[in-house]
Design an enzyme around this catalytic site. Structure first.
Site, short mmCIF file in Angstrom:
data_model
loop_
_atom_site.label_atom_id
_atom_site.label_comp_id
_atom_site.label_asym_id
_atom_site.label_seq_id
_atom_site.Cartn_x
_atom_site.Cartn_y
_atom_site.Cartn_z
N GLU A 1 35.75 43.40 -28.67
CA GLU A 1 35.70 43.23 -30.15
C GLU A 1 37.01 42.61 -30.44
OE1 GLU A 1 35.91 47.47 -31.83
OE2 GLU A 1 36.62 48.09 -29.59
N LYS B 1 40.60 42.18 -32.52
CA LYS B 1 41.95 42.94 -32.61
C LYS B 1 42.19 42.89 -34.10
CE LYS B 1 46.19 44.04 -30.74
NZ LYS B 1 47.15 43.82 -32.18
N SER C 1 49.62 51.98 -27.21
CA SER C 1 49.49 50.64 -27.57
C SER C 1 48.85 49.96 -26.16
CB SER C 1 50.61 49.78 -28.14
OG SER C 1 51.60 50.19 -26.96
#
Length: 794
Positions: free
Chosen positions: A126, A128, A84
């Protein structure tokens, strides 16, 4: 107790709580707290462990990626861990990340010129996506496995399910792909797909989802792949894992290469220079967030150079070369203090949550919508509960979920009042009438309504506010507070009373003087000549919005015809179904509403733009269509056409229904339909109703036997246009009116079916979507020139 002992206890409790939240989020797909609450707990644990490194253990949530594989699925071990990302919540967090990247790269980062401070790092940017992270494994270009992230090392085998996602390629396109390629990305659900899924679930009495993320996760992890296939899931790639072969040397080029192989990537993918470029991207996406087709909760920035990514490496649970810059929280925890009930313009009695004030997305929220009592029941809501509330853009905050484990002992149930809280009239539950072929089904509606109508002060005030609003009669200066004064003073008891107000009555009201009084009375006088469509909208007919009001005015041409129109006649209008048609007819059949209209006309309101039934509307009827609209059981469009051909007229069809010998040998109708026809026209009331519709069609000049005018098609008929940005020489409303007058439909979003986009300064995502789809785009000058060519200029 020492500080170390206190810290150890707090760390123990935080780990236990975070583990429970991780289990609910990743395994059960039933999160009980919003992300912002989880992030707070996680950062508190990080801080305590930083102060007491001797207490850090390998099983701490800060040292691993959370989650565990479900036993129902086979396990997949990730050869390259699926980690993550670290989070940035403030701009300073982003600046610190960029500084750490530059420091970590050291001599690898080229030096700047003599006057600069060094070369900026290039990042990919970009959105999320708020979905579920998955891995797709391709061997020799064929999809062989799909897996969830799980705990980052071991995930769940969901191969059968990912194969049902329509935008996941089962075979890579083109050539040159590696022998083994692991694509990583997010499975998500668009807003439209989520709304449609919940609508279907509600209609069938099933369970609805709280948000698109839960819907996507729950859909992807079904044991029956057929269920997954029925859900509107999408996939978007954001990176790669294992690769046996050659790929380009930058994150951006890798993603663009994946795109050429048929793998979907984000349309918002861009490159940015340094922290400044990242900040600009974050601000731009944040401004456009509500216009995106999907939910996002932040922006992801990654070092673009893959060699530099390898140099920077990883920490215990996250890469050093990437970060997620989160948006301000849209969900928060707070306490439900009470539930009050408001009365709206149509008498709907709506529950409203009174909350302990809390900051959500930079705004203090103390109230939230609960929609209706069915929603209260669905949530299992009780006064005193801890609840999750959500605020998105300008949308009214709403209660999303109850945190049941925090319910206090003294929590109280929510009950609908028996009497209106404003006027004391009875509160009744509405009934839903579904009309089908020859039958009506009555069920309880979700709305409770005060029966007091305009005798109820709340309904009266809201009705007048709506009547005077900008898109209705546009009475400038007649705002909510002034309407309240007029009603409370007994000067206005219906919209028609606005036109009897005198100078002496208004000037004594609070906040009024000579000039303001004259201005208000002047604005009321100026509203006496509204267009027919505005007047219809201003009446506040249930289920009749601005577009339907325009449709009624344009097609029927006069208030008198709209008032008299039978439901079956109204259904000839596009997008007007039988339920809405009955609402319109019932509104005008009501004597009280008729009296208000008579009073308005008697007090000088004169409608503009009245005329004949439009030629297109008049030409839309056929005998077959008329028979179909009678809703005779067992007789659909084909049977109706056969009856029309055989009978030739309404009287002919009625006669045919009574001639059993003739009907028995008729082709194109089965025996059940023939029997239904006989029974339908054996009822005198049914025949009377059919004849009434027939007579009205003749009266309106719409009958199939009526003389038809030559229909001259409007130049933009059938075209869909979109307006975006700021128009400088005319308002958006005026531009919309001109397009509609030329036959175009003006939509709020761009699609492949859009004919043209008019883009003024400040145009954003709609302009980008038009360019992507190859839709024609006009600037304001080109638009005005086009209007002039079509005869629709100013």
């Amino acid at each position: 107790m020492t500080d170390a002992q206190t810290a150890a206890q707090r760390i123990f409790h935080l780990r236990a709580e975070l583990d429970e939240h991780n289990y609910r989020y990743y395994v059960l797909d039933q999160p009980s707290v919003p992300d912002i609450e989880y992030d707070r707990l996680f950062r508190e644990l990080q801080a305590l462990e930083a102060e007491h490194p001797e207490l850090v253990t390998p099983e701490s949530p800060t040292q691993r990626v959370s989650g565990a594989a479900l036993a129902a699925f086979g396990e997949v071990r990730h050869e390259v861990p699926m980690l993550s990302l670290g989070n940035a919540f403030e701009e300073q967090d982003l600046l610190d990340f960029d500084r750490r990247v530059r420091e970590g790269l050291g001599d690898l980062l080229p030096a700047g010129d003599l006057f600069g401070g060094g070369v900026d790092v290039e990042y990919t940017c970009e959105p999320k996506l708020d979905g579920l992270a998955v891995s797709l494994l391709y061997e020799n270009g064929l999809l062989v496995r799909g897996a969830t992230r799980g705990d980052g090392t071991t995930g769940e085998d969901i191969s059968s399910n990912v194969r049902t996602i329509r935008n996941v390629p089962l075979k890579l396109q083109g050539e040159g792909w590696p022998a083994v390629l692991e694509v990583r990305g997010e499975v998500f659900m668009s807003r439209a797909g989520f709304d449609a899924l919940n609508a279907r679930a509600a209609e069938s009495g099933g369970k609805t989802f709280a948000n698109p993320r839960n819907a996507a996760a729950g859909s992807l992890r079904q044991l029956d792949a057929k269920i997954t296939a029925s859900r509107p899931l999408e996939f978007c790639a954001y990176g790669i894992g294992r690769v046996d072969g050659e790929l380009p040397g930058s994150q951006y080029e890798v993603l663009q290469t994946l795109k050429t192989w048929g793998v979907p990537i984000s349309r918002e993918l861009k490159l940015a220079k340094g922290a400044t470029g990242c900040r600009e991207y974050y601000q731009d996406i944040g401004e456009r967030r509500d216009s995106l087709a999907y939910e996002i909760d932040g922006v992801v920035f990654k070092v673009n150079n893959l060699a530099w990514q390898r140099e920077l490496g990883f920490r215990a649970r996250e890469p050093r070369w990437a970060i997620a810059h989160k948006f301000p929280a849209r969900e928060e925890l707070t306490e439900l203090l009470d539930v009050e009930f408001q009365v709206g313009r149509t008498g709907a009695v709506t529950p409203v949550a009174r909350l302990k004030p809390v900051q959500v997305a930079g705004v203090t929220v103390s109230n939230a919508t609960l929609h209706n009592m069915d929603e209260v029941a669905r949530l299992g809501l009780m006064i005193g509960d801890t609840v999750i509330i959500r605020r998105a853009g300008d949308v009214i905050p709403q209660v999303m979920q109850v945190v049941a484990e925090r319910r206090p002992a003294g929590a109280r149930p929510v009950h609908i009042p028996e009497h209106c809280p404003v006027c004391g009239s009875a509160v009744e539950r509405t009934q839903l009438i579904k009309r089908g072929k020859g039958k009506e089904t009555v069920s309880e509606g979700a709305v409770y309504r005060c029966v007091g109508r305009l005798a109820c002060g709340a309904q009266l005030k809201q009705a007048i506010i709506h009547f005077a609003s900008r898109r209705a009669l546009d009475i400038e200066g007649l705002g909510d507070k002034i309407v309240e004064q007029l009603v409370d003073a007994g000067l206005v008891a219906s919209p028609a009373d606005l036109y009897t107000l005198t100078y002496d009555q208004v000037v004594v009201l609070e906040g009024f003087a000579d000039l303001s009084t004259r201005n208000l009375l002047g604005a009321i006088a100026d509203s006496r000549t509204p267009a027919l469509a505005r007047f219809i909208y201003a009446l506040g007919i249930p289920d009749v919005g601005e577009e339907t009001a325009k449709l009624l005015a344009r097609a029927l041409g006069s208030l008198e015809r709209i008032q008299r129109a039978l439901p079956e006649v109204l259904t000839y209008l596009p997008d007007v179904g039988l339920e809405v048609a009955h609402e319109i007819h019932s509104f005008f059949a009501d004597e009280h509403n008729q009296q208000v209209i008579r009073d308005l006309l008697a007090r000088g309101v004169t409608l503009q733009d009245e005329g004949d039934v439009s030629a297109e509307f008049a030409a839309c009827t056929t005998l077959a269509g008329f028979i179909d609209k009678l809703n005779i059981p067992g007789i659909a469009a084909t049977g109706a056409k056969n009856l029309a051909d055989k009978g030739g007229s309404l009287d002919g069809v009625i006669a045919l229904s009574r001639d059993w010998l003739e009907l028995s040998v008729m082709k194109g109708l089965n025996e059940k339909a023939k029997q239904a026809l006989r029974e339908f026209f054996s009822d005198a009331g049914t025949i009377e109703r059919a004849r009434a519709i027939d007579v009205q069609l003749r009266d309106f000049g719409m009958h199939w036997e009526s003389e038809k005018k030559i229909v001259e098609g409007l130049p933009l008929a059938g075209q869909t246009w979109v307006l975006t940005g700021t128009l400088e020489t005319m308002s958006r409303d005026l531009a919309k009116e001109k397009l509609e007058a030329l036959g175009a439909k003006v939509a709020g979003s761009v699609s492949a079916r859009t004919h043209c986009v008019v883009a003024g300064p400040g145009a954003g995502s709609k302009l980008a979507k038009a360019s992507e789809l190859g839709v024609k785009v006009l600037d304001e000058a080109g638009f005005i020139a086009r209007l002039a060519d079509l005869g629709g200029g100013r």
